[in-house]
Write a protein that holds these residues in place. Sequence first.
Motif, PDB file in Angstrom:
ATOM      1  N   HIS A   1       0.905  -1.263  -0.083  1.00  0.00           N
ATOM      2  CA  HIS A   1       0.031   0.225   0.078  1.00  0.00           C
ATOM      3  C   HIS A   1       1.012   1.267   0.059  1.00  0.00           C
ATOM      4  O   HIS A   1       0.727   2.196  -0.685  1.00  0.00           O
ATOM      5  N   LEU A   2       1.645   1.140   0.834  1.00  0.00           N
ATOM      6  CA  LEU A   2       2.707   2.281   0.773  1.00  0.00           C
ATOM      7  C   LEU A   2       3.631   2.606  -0.653  1.00  0.00           C
ATOM      8  O   LEU A   2       3.771   3.784  -0.964  1.00  0.00           O
ATOM      9  N   LEU A   3       4.044   1.328  -1.182  1.00  0.00           N
ATOM     10  CA  LEU A   3       4.674   1.504  -2.194  1.00  0.00           C
ATOM     11  C   LEU A   3       3.707   2.164  -3.498  1.00  0.00           C
ATOM     12  O   LEU A   3       4.185   2.903  -4.379  1.00  0.00           O
TER      13      LEU A   3
ATOM     14  N   PRO B   1       6.264   7.294   1.256  1.00  0.00           N
ATOM     15  CA  PRO B   1       4.956   6.940   1.136  1.00  0.00           C
ATOM     16  C   PRO B   1       4.165   7.832   2.151  1.00  0.00           C
ATOM     17  O   PRO B   1       3.040   7.930   2.284  1.00  0.00           O
TER      18      PRO B   1
ATOM     19  N   VAL C   1      -2.361   6.205  -7.816  1.00  0.00           N
ATOM     20  CA  VAL C   1      -2.207   5.133  -6.622  1.00  0.00           C
ATOM     21  C   VAL C   1      -2.982   3.927  -6.932  1.00  0.00           C
ATOM     22  O   VAL C   1      -2.397   2.939  -6.707  1.00  0.00           O
TER      23      VAL C   1
ATOM     24  N   ILE D   1       1.139   4.314  -2.834  1.00  0.00           N
ATOM     25  CA  ILE D   1       1.031   5.706  -2.595  1.00  0.00           C
ATOM     26  C   ILE D   1       2.190   6.449  -3.136  1.00  0.00           C
ATOM     27  O   ILE D   1       2.269   7.418  -4.168  1.00  0.00           O
ATOM     28  N   ARG D   2       3.627   5.850  -2.910  1.00  0.00           N
ATOM     29  CA  ARG D   2       4.741   6.547  -3.461  1.00  0.00           C
ATOM     30  C   ARG D   2       4.705   6.462  -5.127  1.00  0.00           C
ATOM     31  O   ARG D   2       4.925   7.663  -5.635  1.00  0.00           O
ATOM     32  N   ASN D   3       4.555   5.296  -5.405  1.00  0.00           N
ATOM     33  CA  ASN D   3       4.355   5.481  -7.014  1.00  0.00           C
ATOM     34  C   ASN D   3       3.305   6.309  -7.688  1.00  0.00           C
ATOM     35  O   ASN D   3       3.678   6.710  -8.782  1.00  0.00           O
TER      36      ASN D   3
ATOM     37  N   ARG E   1       5.963  12.051   1.332  1.00  0.00           N
ATOM     38  CA  ARG E   1       5.640  12.651   0.003  1.00  0.00           C
ATOM     39  C   ARG E   1       4.415  13.234  -0.303  1.00  0.00           C
ATOM     40  O   ARG E   1       4.055  14.288  -0.784  1.00  0.00           O
TER      41      ARG E   1
END
Length: 434
Positions: A24-26, A251, A86, A28-30, A254
């Motif tokens: 989930h955090l990845l 994540p 996302v 959000i970051r990507n 950012r």
Amino acid sequence: MNKVMQFLETKVMPTAQKIGSQHHLLAIRNGILSTLPLTIIGSFFVILLNFPIAGYDEFIADFRPVLDIPFRFTVGAMALYASFGVAYALAGHYKLDQLSTALLSVLAFLITSIVPIQVTEPVAGVIEAGRWLNISSLSAQSLFGAIVTSLLTVEIFRFFIKRDIRIKLPDSVPPMVANSFTALIPTLCVIVLFWLVRHVLHFDINSVITLLISPLKDFLVGNSLFGGLLTIFLVVFFWALGIHGPAIMGPIIRPMWDASILENMEVFASTGDAYNLPTLFTEQFIQWFVWIGGAGSTLALVVLFMFSKATFLKELGKLSFLPGLFNINEPIIFGAPIVMNPILIIPFILAPLVNGIVSYLFFQFHLIPMIMAKLPFTVPAPIAAIISTDWTIMAGVLVILNFCISLAIYFPFFKMFEKQHLEQEKEQSQSKTA
């Protein structure tokens, strides 16, 4: 020191890596990173709308409404694009149909963020009577709501697909058509759910999430010196362990960074006053005034290496200078190495913290206006600092001052490190001649 390094390597590093690889955090970051081209181009239009030349405002007065359009549809609708990015990234992790899921996420976000306005009394030349959509809620103020809505949409979609609750068509049907029918039941569920929550129960998801996250956002990326220094410390701390600092913090931090710089850009686009913007500790503040040459302010160390008496350090400095000038410092971080190096870790953490304090004071005393543009991270720091503070020359002077401070902090540790290498090279030379 060795025990501390061992503890960090065995206890802290595995936990940090698990956090950094959480899907989930990845996502959000990507997903947020996918909007980067839009925000950068939007920044150029902010600069174009507010060029600091006498008479410029009068010159573009007739064209301002047209010049403002690219900004409104890039920065002004950033949450909308983030909702797509996302969801697309998370759907890819689950191996779902990314396009259908991302479009559904955009739909869910629009339902939760926009309440149609009924205009019964038109204003001539401004607005006609009818039903209108207010797109202001698609900007940075709804970014966190867009993220949560996207994650929920993908999880709902996955729930139905995982349990095979879908309309099935024969295998002879083209995949694109079959995927569209597969998405029908999840789409109906998402529409009804978010419609009930927002328009029947009148629960504003975006406002609630923004309210809940705002204390953390105000602390880490607002105007708090301690919060700003904590962010800086955590990024370089993870780098010192050999973990990509922004990848771990990204994540979490950012979305706050992006929301903050977008808010600054929107206020500046409206007022033209760069001294009174909402946020100081944006990513760009850290990028241009703290990370000189990359995380850890390593351009100073690169320059010291270039003039080293140790052959290895001198060659590494030469190889690292050009990338460092454009804020790429992996060669020096992993080449020296700084990672897990008891000598170089100290200035690697200390230099950016001192730079952060010095820069904070310059901004607090209004010697430099606040950041009002988002430029590519590869722009050399003095140039980017000047442009992103409404063309303020003092910003470039501050970058040079912080570079000199970093040199002074790194120097004694560099001499200790150089001494080690000189002794090693002397031993190697003696062993060859023996």
